[in-house]
Design a protein around this motif. Structure first.
Motif, PDB file in Angstrom:
ATOM      1  N   SER A  46       0.830  -1.209   0.000  1.00 16.68           N
ATOM      2  CA  SER A  46       0.000   0.000   0.000  1.00 16.68           C
ATOM      3  C   SER A  46       0.861   1.253   0.000  1.00 16.68           C
ATOM      4  O   SER A  46       0.559   2.236  -0.692  1.00 16.68           O
ATOM      5  CB  SER A  46      -0.930   0.000   1.216  1.00 16.68           C
ATOM      6  N   GLY A  49       2.219   1.770  -3.449  1.00 18.36           N
ATOM      7  CA  GLY A  49       1.249   2.030  -4.512  1.00 18.36           C
ATOM      8  C   GLY A  49       0.923   0.811  -5.339  1.00 18.36           C
ATOM      9  O   GLY A  49       0.575   0.935  -6.523  1.00 18.36           O
ATOM     10  N   THR A  54      -7.123   1.620  -1.825  1.00 19.19           N
ATOM     11  CA  THR A  54      -6.624   2.071  -0.527  1.00 19.19           C
ATOM     12  C   THR A  54      -7.320   3.377  -0.139  1.00 19.19           C
ATOM     13  O   THR A  54      -7.837   4.104  -0.997  1.00 19.19           O
ATOM     14  CB  THR A  54      -5.100   2.313  -0.552  1.00 19.19           C
ATOM     15  N   LEU A  65       1.317  10.616  -0.919  1.00 19.65           N
ATOM     16  CA  LEU A  65       1.549   9.637  -1.980  1.00 19.65           C
ATOM     17  C   LEU A  65       0.283   8.924  -2.436  1.00 19.65           C
ATOM     18  O   LEU A  65       0.264   8.384  -3.553  1.00 19.65           O
ATOM     19  CB  LEU A  65       2.554   8.573  -1.525  1.00 19.65           C
ATOM     20  N   LEU A  66      -0.734   8.867  -1.590  1.00 17.30           N
ATOM     21  CA  LEU A  66      -1.918   8.102  -1.970  1.00 17.30           C
ATOM     22  C   LEU A  66      -2.503   8.673  -3.261  1.00 17.30           C
ATOM     23  O   LEU A  66      -2.710   9.873  -3.388  1.00 17.30           O
ATOM     24  CB  LEU A  66      -2.956   8.130  -0.846  1.00 17.30           C
ATOM     25  N   GLN A  68      -0.809   8.358  -6.077  1.00 16.68           N
ATOM     26  CA  GLN A  68       0.341   8.428  -6.984  1.00 16.68           C
ATOM     27  C   GLN A  68       0.747   7.014  -7.412  1.00 16.68           C
ATOM     28  O   GLN A  68       0.731   6.086  -6.603  1.00 16.68           O
ATOM     29  CB  GLN A  68       1.528   9.095  -6.292  1.00 16.68           C
ATOM     30  N   PRO A  69       1.143   6.809  -8.677  1.00 13.86           N
ATOM     31  CA  PRO A  69       1.596   5.485  -9.120  1.00 13.86           C
ATOM     32  C   PRO A  69       2.932   5.110  -8.489  1.00 13.86           C
ATOM     33  O   PRO A  69       3.677   5.977  -8.012  1.00 13.86           O
ATOM     34  CB  PRO A  69       1.717   5.641 -10.638  1.00 13.86           C
ATOM     35  N   ALA A  70       3.249   3.820  -8.526  1.00 13.18           N
ATOM     36  CA  ALA A  70       4.465   3.320  -7.871  1.00 13.18           C
ATOM     37  C   ALA A  70       5.725   3.974  -8.419  1.00 13.18           C
ATOM     38  O   ALA A  70       6.653   4.274  -7.665  1.00 13.18           O
ATOM     39  CB  ALA A  70       4.545   1.800  -8.022  1.00 13.18           C
ATOM     40  N   ARG A  73       6.447   7.213  -6.784  1.00  9.79           N
ATOM     41  CA  ARG A  73       6.915   7.033  -5.407  1.00  9.79           C
ATOM     42  C   ARG A  73       8.393   6.643  -5.406  1.00  9.79           C
ATOM     43  O   ARG A  73       9.168   7.110  -4.567  1.00  9.79           O
ATOM     44  CB  ARG A  73       6.056   5.981  -4.688  1.00  9.79           C
TER      45      ARG A  73
END
Length: 234
Positions: A46, A49, A54, A65-66, A68-70, A73
């Motif tokens: 989580s 990402g 979530t 960050l929630l 945002q794509p991995a 991050r």
């Protein structure tokens, strides 16, 4: 550096994380402990990402960050080494390390960075041109960690790094984690060997059924017989 507030996550209709709140300060090693299925891996996914659904807040270096794509991050300095390692078949150790720089602004320094990471991982230095999947499980785990570290992340998340690895390499790996901390890398660690993890950690959170049920200094948890009885044999 990392502040998780009221984090919830779902697999389909299954509500697996329930209002998780965790903080990790710069330069710390913080570990998550709990029985199988407690939500430890889901928490790391989580944060990175990698979960479809979530809710809550994941703030890293003062950025939310929630949503945002991995890869975004990762670009901010967050790295994740999953339990399954994901070493790429058919590629050498060197080529797997190069993959850790694909999305990094440091890619132009590739040769220098590979040379530097090889000094940190002498076992890999001897095998740079060897096909990665011909190495032992412990050496592959070191490669997975090295591949995440080569882009110089500010925080690295490690999921069960000692699983299935011979004890001599586990000891070597945990000495590496101490060195990483000494050099300023922040670590969020999920580890089945609870006593070993608490021995190198500053603090720990205990997860049970998708919720944080306890949080304390690592040395305090090591001295807690109830915690040892419940989790150190897991």
């Amino acid at each position: 550096m990392l502040r998780i507030s009221n984090l919830n996550a779902w697999y389909g209709s299954s509500h697996v994380l329930q209002d998780i709140s965790i903080e990790v300060a710069k330069g710390e090693i913080v570990c998550l402990i709990g029985r199988n299925g407690a939500g430890k891996t889901t928490t790391l996914k989580s944060i990175m990402g990698l979960m479809d659904r979530t809710r809550g807040s994941v703030i890293f270096k003062d950025k939310e960050l929630l949503g945002q794509p991995a890869h975004m991050r990762f670009a901010l300095g967050l790295a994740y080494v999953p339990e399954e390692r994901r070493i790429v078949q058919g590629l050498s150790v060197r080529e797997n390390l190069r993959l850790g720089l694909v999305a990094s602004p440091e890619k132009k320094r590739e040769a220098e960075l590979i040379e530097g990471i090889a000094k940190i991982f002498p076992r890999l230095a001897e095998r740079l041109d060897q096909e990665a999947l011909t190495m032992s499980g412990g050496e592959q785990q070191m490669l997975a960690i090295a591949r995440a570290m080569i882009a110089k992340p500010d925080l690295i998340m490690l999921d069960e790094p000692s699983e299935g690895i011979m004890p001599v390499l586990v000891d070597e790996m945990f000495e590496l984690f101490r060195d990483m901390k000494a050099q300023g890398t922040t670590v969020l660690l999920v580890e089945q060997n609870v006593e070993l993890a608490l021995d190198i950690a500053d603090r720990a959170y205990v997860l049970d059924q998708g919720a944080v049920v306890h949080h304390a200094a690592a040395r305090e948890l090591l001295a807690d017989n109830d915690i040892k009885e419940r989790y150190c044999s897991v």
